[in-house]
Design a protein around this motif. Sequence first.
Motif, PDB file in Angstrom:
ATOM      1  N   THR A  23       0.735  -1.309  -0.095  1.00 14.65           N
ATOM      2  CA  THR A  23      -0.028   0.124   0.022  1.00 14.65           C
ATOM      3  C   THR A  23       0.944   1.266  -0.037  1.00 14.65           C
ATOM      4  O   THR A  23       0.545   2.263  -0.443  1.00 14.65           O
ATOM      5  CB  THR A  23      -0.835  -0.077   1.163  1.00 14.65           C
ATOM      6  OG1 THR A  23      -0.173  -0.209   2.257  1.00 14.65           O
ATOM      7  CG2 THR A  23      -1.923  -1.070   1.164  1.00 14.65           C
ATOM      8  N   ARG A  24       2.128   1.232   0.452  1.00 15.49           N
ATOM      9  CA  ARG A  24       2.834   2.211   0.452  1.00 15.49           C
ATOM     10  C   ARG A  24       3.374   2.701  -0.959  1.00 15.49           C
ATOM     11  O   ARG A  24       3.706   3.929  -1.281  1.00 15.49           O
ATOM     12  CB  ARG A  24       4.371   1.915   1.317  1.00 15.49           C
ATOM     13  CG  ARG A  24       4.097   2.089   2.695  1.00 15.49           C
ATOM     14  CD  ARG A  24       5.490   2.383   3.244  1.00 15.49           C
ATOM     15  NE  ARG A  24       6.364   1.335   3.173  1.00 15.49           N
ATOM     16  CZ  ARG A  24       6.329   0.197   4.039  1.00 15.49           C
ATOM     17  NH1 ARG A  24       5.768   0.215   5.183  1.00 15.49           N
ATOM     18  NH2 ARG A  24       7.276  -0.767   3.971  1.00 15.49           N
ATOM     19  N   ASP A  25       3.393   1.912  -1.720  1.00 12.09           N
ATOM     20  CA  ASP A  25       3.626   2.028  -3.159  1.00 12.09           C
ATOM     21  C   ASP A  25       2.503   2.445  -4.110  1.00 12.09           C
ATOM     22  O   ASP A  25       2.770   2.802  -5.119  1.00 12.09           O
ATOM     23  CB  ASP A  25       4.342   0.862  -3.763  1.00 12.09           C
ATOM     24  CG  ASP A  25       5.772   0.373  -3.101  1.00 12.09           C
ATOM     25  OD1 ASP A  25       6.587   1.336  -2.734  1.00 12.09           O
ATOM     26  OD2 ASP A  25       6.088  -0.591  -3.138  1.00 12.09           O
ATOM     27  N   ILE A  26       1.446   2.476  -3.335  1.00 11.74           N
ATOM     28  CA  ILE A  26       0.236   2.744  -4.182  1.00 11.74           C
ATOM     29  C   ILE A  26      -0.156   4.279  -4.152  1.00 11.74           C
ATOM     30  O   ILE A  26      -0.327   4.782  -3.049  1.00 11.74           O
ATOM     31  CB  ILE A  26      -1.003   2.027  -3.708  1.00 11.74           C
ATOM     32  CG1 ILE A  26      -0.890   0.794  -3.762  1.00 11.74           C
ATOM     33  CG2 ILE A  26      -2.308   2.578  -4.506  1.00 11.74           C
ATOM     34  CD1 ILE A  26      -2.093  -0.338  -3.284  1.00 11.74           C
ATOM     35  N   LYS A  27       0.167   4.946  -5.198  1.00 12.35           N
ATOM     36  CA  LYS A  27      -0.092   6.706  -4.962  1.00 12.35           C
ATOM     37  C   LYS A  27      -1.655   6.754  -4.970  1.00 12.35           C
ATOM     38  O   LYS A  27      -2.433   5.967  -5.265  1.00 12.35           O
ATOM     39  CB  LYS A  27       0.315   7.268  -6.476  1.00 12.35           C
ATOM     40  CG  LYS A  27       1.855   7.279  -6.588  1.00 12.35           C
ATOM     41  CD  LYS A  27       2.196   8.188  -7.805  1.00 12.35           C
ATOM     42  CE  LYS A  27       3.566   8.208  -8.212  1.00 12.35           C
ATOM     43  NZ  LYS A  27       3.923   8.830  -9.378  1.00 12.35           N
ATOM     44  N   GLN A  28      -1.966   7.778  -4.086  1.00 12.61           N
ATOM     45  CA  GLN A  28      -3.424   7.834  -3.411  1.00 12.61           C
ATOM     46  C   GLN A  28      -3.665   9.296  -3.280  1.00 12.61           C
ATOM     47  O   GLN A  28      -3.109  10.155  -3.312  1.00 12.61           O
ATOM     48  CB  GLN A  28      -3.393   7.219  -2.111  1.00 12.61           C
ATOM     49  CG  GLN A  28      -3.233   5.675  -1.951  1.00 12.61           C
ATOM     50  CD  GLN A  28      -3.262   5.036  -0.525  1.00 12.61           C
ATOM     51  OE1 GLN A  28      -4.112   5.757   0.181  1.00 12.61           O
ATOM     52  NE2 GLN A  28      -2.480   4.271  -0.282  1.00 12.61           N
ATOM     53  N   PRO A  35      -6.956   5.091  -4.464  1.00  9.82           N
ATOM     54  CA  PRO A  35      -6.035   4.864  -5.414  1.00  9.82           C
ATOM     55  C   PRO A  35      -6.034   5.688  -6.509  1.00  9.82           C
ATOM     56  O   PRO A  35      -7.060   6.006  -7.275  1.00  9.82           O
ATOM     57  CB  PRO A  35      -5.981   3.414  -5.717  1.00  9.82           C
ATOM     58  CG  PRO A  35      -7.290   3.218  -5.809  1.00  9.82           C
ATOM     59  CD  PRO A  35      -7.905   3.902  -4.591  1.00  9.82           C
ATOM     60  N   GLN A  36      -4.616   6.318  -7.050  1.00 10.43           N
ATOM     61  CA  GLN A  36      -4.823   7.127  -8.260  1.00 10.43           C
ATOM     62  C   GLN A  36      -4.636   6.311  -9.392  1.00 10.43           C
ATOM     63  O   GLN A  36      -3.851   5.381  -9.494  1.00 10.43           O
ATOM     64  CB  GLN A  36      -3.556   8.107  -8.323  1.00 10.43           C
ATOM     65  CG  GLN A  36      -3.685   9.006  -7.077  1.00 10.43           C
ATOM     66  CD  GLN A  36      -2.374  10.130  -7.256  1.00 10.43           C
ATOM     67  OE1 GLN A  36      -1.798  10.371  -8.487  1.00 10.43           O
ATOM     68  NE2 GLN A  36      -1.885  10.658  -6.269  1.00 10.43           N
ATOM     69  N   SER A  87      -3.115   1.285 -10.984  1.00 11.67           N
ATOM     70  CA  SER A  87      -2.634   2.041 -10.076  1.00 11.67           C
ATOM     71  C   SER A  87      -1.235   1.961 -10.217  1.00 11.67           C
ATOM     72  O   SER A  87      -0.610   1.564 -11.638  1.00 11.67           O
ATOM     73  CB  SER A  87      -2.819   1.168  -8.584  1.00 11.67           C
ATOM     74  OG  SER A  87      -1.922   0.228  -8.705  1.00 11.67           O
ATOM     75  N   SER A  88      -0.424   2.787  -9.305  1.00  9.28           N
ATOM     76  CA  SER A  88       0.967   3.178  -9.658  1.00  9.28           C
ATOM     77  C   SER A  88       1.909   1.817  -9.417  1.00  9.28           C
ATOM     78  O   SER A  88       3.208   1.845  -9.840  1.00  9.28           O
ATOM     79  CB  SER A  88       1.434   4.126  -8.761  1.00  9.28           C
ATOM     80  OG  SER A  88       1.169   3.707  -7.216  1.00  9.28           O
ATOM     81  N   SER A  94     -11.057   8.667  -9.224  1.00 11.30           N
ATOM     82  CA  SER A  94     -10.294   8.572 -10.789  1.00 11.30           C
ATOM     83  C   SER A  94     -11.437   8.938 -11.945  1.00 11.30           C
ATOM     84  O   SER A  94     -11.323   9.936 -12.975  1.00 11.30           O
ATOM     85  CB  SER A  94      -9.563   7.678 -10.791  1.00 11.30           C
ATOM     86  OG  SER A  94      -8.487   7.586 -10.035  1.00 11.30           O
TER      87      SER A  94
END
Length: 408
Positions: free
Chosen positions: A348-353, A358-359, A366-367, A381
């Motif tokens: 989840t830390r790697d998911i841009k939000q 999530p973006q 997702s990212s 989004s």
Amino acid sequence: MKANFVVAQSAQSRSGSASRYCDVAVIGAGPYGLSAGVHLKAKGITACVFGEPMEFWAHKMPEGMLLRSPRVASSLSDPDKAFTLEAYEAASKKEPCAPLPLDTFVEYGRWFRHQLGSDLDQRTVRSVNGDQPGFRLTLKDGTEVRSTYVVIAAGIGPFRKKPEVFQNLSPQQAIHCYEGREVRKFAGKRVAVIGAGQSALESAALLHEANAQVEVIARQSEFRWIGQHTWLHHMGPLSSMLYSSHDVGPLGISRLVAYPKLVSYVPLGIRDKIRKRAVRAAGSRWLPPRLANVKMTRGRSILEAKTTGDEVALKLDDGSERRVDHVLLGTGYQVDVSRYDFLPQELTRDIKQFDGYPQLTGGFRSSVPGLHFIGATAARSFGPLLYFVAGTEFASRELTSHLSKRRR
């Protein structure tokens, strides 16, 4: 069209191990998960769908509930539009009715799955971890499944919002509307329902009809009713220009949100205003007669909620107090993907939000490469249509189109 899912394909030829493999793992077997799986399979993509079909709708929604969405916006999506709500009613010899009862919708969702020959794995996904290339899913029984892509269609269950003022109350005293399925157990109880949206107002009606003593307490000075200006919906072609058949959002906005791809290009600040305006607190126009004998307190907030013996004492901002047995929270949801217990923190830390959402870009990406989100988590989004069953068609087609191109 043959639409069996191949859920447990050996990956030995790919990786040298005997682990299970699928092209795409879909987590969640509600309307979005089932629809996406069917569309993916139609394109020849091996889809593994995990979860109990229609579980949230069947076990969390209040018993006796009616769907807010109109019938035309209540069908799950399949590529040929062969398994609509109307097809289910014809096959099961059910008389069509509106608004649609919850139990009928649940039965329809389960029929949808069986008619399409879905080989659905009803086990729960315990964790998802990156396993380059792709992902490694661990199921509740310890089984591991590897996939190239993961699509999260796990719904809004973990996102129930409990305002700070109610945090000290026990789960038996402060119950979210979508944890109160057994409405009849409140017969004879004093219940304060908090909120002014569909979930609060319909729950209040159901509780009153189950012989509970109900009071609705809302901050809004006036309650809003969806479609209260009925004449705007009976102007022939002009009405079609002003409202989409999905019935999401007011005049004008309804047409815009019917095109999620277009909404995704709108700047975030404006997109948020559109989203909030389209889903602001309101009740269906068939609710007022059922609430005629329910006490409605408008324009008031709860300042304090505490346990006093077997009761809950509520202090309102006008100085008045209430003593009740239970508080039912129609306080909505706050999307926060970190609250999915199957997603580890390192992922989840790697998911841009956007504040928990999530973006996402085209294909619901997702990212994190290969990780996709559909349903309510995509609403920031792609707009508010993704909160509703009507969004399953766009989500399934957009997702499938992207993954088909990736495979080529």
